[in-house]
Every structure is written in structure tokens, then in C-alpha cells.
Design a protein around this motif. Sequence first.
Motif, PDB file in Angstrom:
ATOM      1  N   CYS B  65       0.843  -1.199   0.000  1.00 37.49           N
ATOM      2  CA  CYS B  65       0.000   0.000   0.000  1.00 37.49           C
ATOM      3  C   CYS B  65       0.875   1.244   0.000  1.00 37.49           C
ATOM      4  N   MET B  66       0.253   2.360  -0.251  1.00 40.88           N
ATOM      5  CA  MET B  66       1.008   3.617  -0.297  1.00 40.88           C
ATOM      6  C   MET B  66       1.298   4.098   1.120  1.00 40.88           C
ATOM      7  N   HIS B  67       2.466   4.746   1.289  1.00 35.64           N
ATOM      8  CA  HIS B  67       2.774   5.317   2.594  1.00 35.64           C
ATOM      9  C   HIS B  67       1.941   6.589   2.791  1.00 35.64           C
ATOM     10  N   LYS B  68       1.824   6.971   4.062  1.00 30.70           N
ATOM     11  CA  LYS B  68       0.997   8.133   4.398  1.00 30.70           C
ATOM     12  C   LYS B  68       1.466   9.399   3.664  1.00 30.70           C
ATOM     13  N   GLU B  70       3.167   9.596   0.886  1.00 31.20           N
ATOM     14  CA  GLU B  70       2.895   9.468  -0.550  1.00 31.20           C
ATOM     15  C   GLU B  70       1.440   9.824  -0.854  1.00 31.20           C
ATOM     16  N   LYS B  71       0.559   9.372   0.054  1.00 33.38           N
ATOM     17  CA  LYS B  71      -0.869   9.674  -0.125  1.00 33.38           C
ATOM     18  C   LYS B  71      -1.125  11.168   0.005  1.00 33.38           C
ATOM     19  N   LEU B  74      -0.170  12.870  -3.155  1.00 31.28           N
ATOM     20  CA  LEU B  74      -1.173  12.544  -4.174  1.00 31.28           C
ATOM     21  C   LEU B  74      -2.463  13.345  -3.950  1.00 31.28           C
ATOM     22  N   LYS B  75      -2.820  13.457  -2.673  1.00 28.95           N
ATOM     23  CA  LYS B  75      -4.036  14.194  -2.310  1.00 28.95           C
ATOM     24  C   LYS B  75      -3.904  15.665  -2.699  1.00 28.95           C
ATOM     25  N   ASN B  77      -1.965  16.965  -4.999  1.00 31.59           N
ATOM     26  CA  ASN B  77      -1.983  17.097  -6.462  1.00 31.59           C
ATOM     27  C   ASN B  77      -3.407  16.975  -7.008  1.00 31.59           C
ATOM     28  N   LEU B  78      -4.149  16.033  -6.469  1.00 30.05           N
ATOM     29  CA  LEU B  78      -5.517  15.825  -6.959  1.00 30.05           C
ATOM     30  C   LEU B  78      -6.426  16.996  -6.581  1.00 30.05           C
ATOM     31  N   ALA B  81      -5.777  19.714  -8.921  1.00 27.47           N
ATOM     32  CA  ALA B  81      -6.374  19.443 -10.232  1.00 27.47           C
ATOM     33  C   ALA B  81      -7.893  19.644 -10.198  1.00 27.47           C
ATOM     34  N   ILE B  82      -8.522  19.251  -9.085  1.00 29.87           N
ATOM     35  CA  ILE B  82      -9.981  19.427  -8.957  1.00 29.87           C
ATOM     36  C   ILE B  82     -10.329  20.917  -8.995  1.00 29.87           C
ATOM     37  N   GLN B  85      -9.967  22.358 -12.414  1.00 29.85           N
ATOM     38  CA  GLN B  85     -11.064  21.951 -13.283  1.00 29.85           C
ATOM     39  C   GLN B  85     -12.338  22.747 -12.997  1.00 29.85           C
TER      40      GLN B  85
END
Lengths: 184, 87
Positions: B65-68, B70-71, B74-75, B77-78, B81-82, B85
Motif C-alpha cells: 500500500c502507499m505510505h501516508k 505518498e498519499k 497525491l491528495k 496534487n488531486l 487538479a480538482i 477543473q
Amino acid sequence: MPKHLIDPNKWIDLYSDYLFNYTISRVNDRDLSKDLVQDTFFAGLKSMKNFKGEASERTWLISILKRKIIDYYRRINSNKGKAEVRMSYNSDTESEGDWLEERVADPFDKNAESVIENEELGEAIYGCLGKLPEKQATVFKMKTIEGIDTETICNELNITASNLWVIIHRARTAMASCMEKNWF
Amino acid sequence: MNTQMNINKACEKANHVCDKSQYKEASFLEKVKLNLHLIFCKACRKYSSNNQKLTKKMHHANVECMHKQEKEVLKQNLTKAIKEQQN
């Protein structure tokens, strides 16, 4: 009315681990898996309008991820010819003189069946993990999958050791009963 | 009543040691005590057996699983992006 709704704000918490595990079992590279999962989320975000709600969010994201993985292999395979020309059979001086048989893949090492079984088992585990309360799932993942020691988890989540073991006990009981229904 | 409470406490302790031993954190003495308890207690035997099965399957599946951290990246970046948009 669509059966399933889409909410990208929850994607990371709900699906990142599942998608990551799915990817790493196929590309065997941690950094690449992270990138592919991120690309999947971005692509999902862009094509949100196309989500009809007939399949679950997870199934929809997996179908995007599959395309991403295929694209990745297509991309590296386009350079394969060049790589094969450059590749020497025995560049390693230490293994010079080794028997040719030792270099042949071991047919008993991992067959297709065991790979499929492992994938299904991984899916069953993530299915059961998804049913746990968030805190239990977090602690269980950190302790069991990532193998982080008790003290570090306690410091990171600001809980006592006895609290951690209570959470682990509840998580393990729930996981075992879920796995018993789905797998054992 | 008192006996029942003592039995429950003993089972609770046994389950706790059983959990710890899945992560190799139980001492030798704790494991001996656990095994003695398991001889007499059917419920704890079942729990222990399921617990071991779960550990084996977790090892066998080799899930990652992804490490905290890393998440978190990712969070971020997302979320960015949201927002982009939506604008």
C-alpha cells in the motif's frame, strides 16, 4: 438515475491503496506505480462526464488504470528492439562461466495459477479492508502491510500502545471473519 | 460471577498475546502462557487459528500500500487538479 455516484475528493482515501496494489503487482516498480495511479486519477477527473454510474467508481477507475498500464508497456516495447541490440548476454563478470541452465526461468517458481490466486487474494483483502472503520483500517495497514513498529504508529497517530492493540484486535477479528466468508 | 469475570479476563489477555505474537512481539513466557490457555479454551483456540490463517494469507498475498506521505502528496496534487477543473 445512476446507481453509483462519483466523488473525486474521496478517491485517495477509498481507492489509492487498492489501485496501487493492483499496479505494483503488474509493473513491479513502486515509483512507476505511484505515477500510474496519479495519472489514473487525473484521467478519471477529466473524463468524469463520461461516468454513467452503471459500474462502481472503483471498477471505472480500474478500467482507466488498465489502459494506463497497457499504454506503459506499449511505450517501453516500442524501444525494445533497440534495447535487445545493446543487451549482452553475460555482462556480469562475476557470473561468467555459470551454467546456462541456471539462467533459465524456474518453471516451479511462480506459475500463472498462483499469480491469479495471489491477485484474487489481494482483492479479497482490500475488499475486507474497505469494510473496516477508517481508523482500524489505517492502523491495520500500517502495522500489518507496511510493518511499521508500534512506537512509531503510536507517535504518528497520537494513541497509546494499549489503544493500538485494542484497535488491532478489532481489525483482526473483523478481517478474519470477512476473509472466512470470502476466502478461507 | 467472579469466576466468569476471571475467565473473560484470561481470554482477553490470551487474545492480546495472540495478536502480539502475529507481529513477533510476544515474549517467550507470554507464548507459553498462551499455549497453556489454549489447551483449555475452545473459543480462544478458534480465535488463534483464524488469527494465524489471516497472518499467513497476508504474507502470501504480499499486498502493498502507499505510505501516508505518498498519499498526502497525491491528495494535494488531486485537490489542485480538482480546483483547476472547477475554475
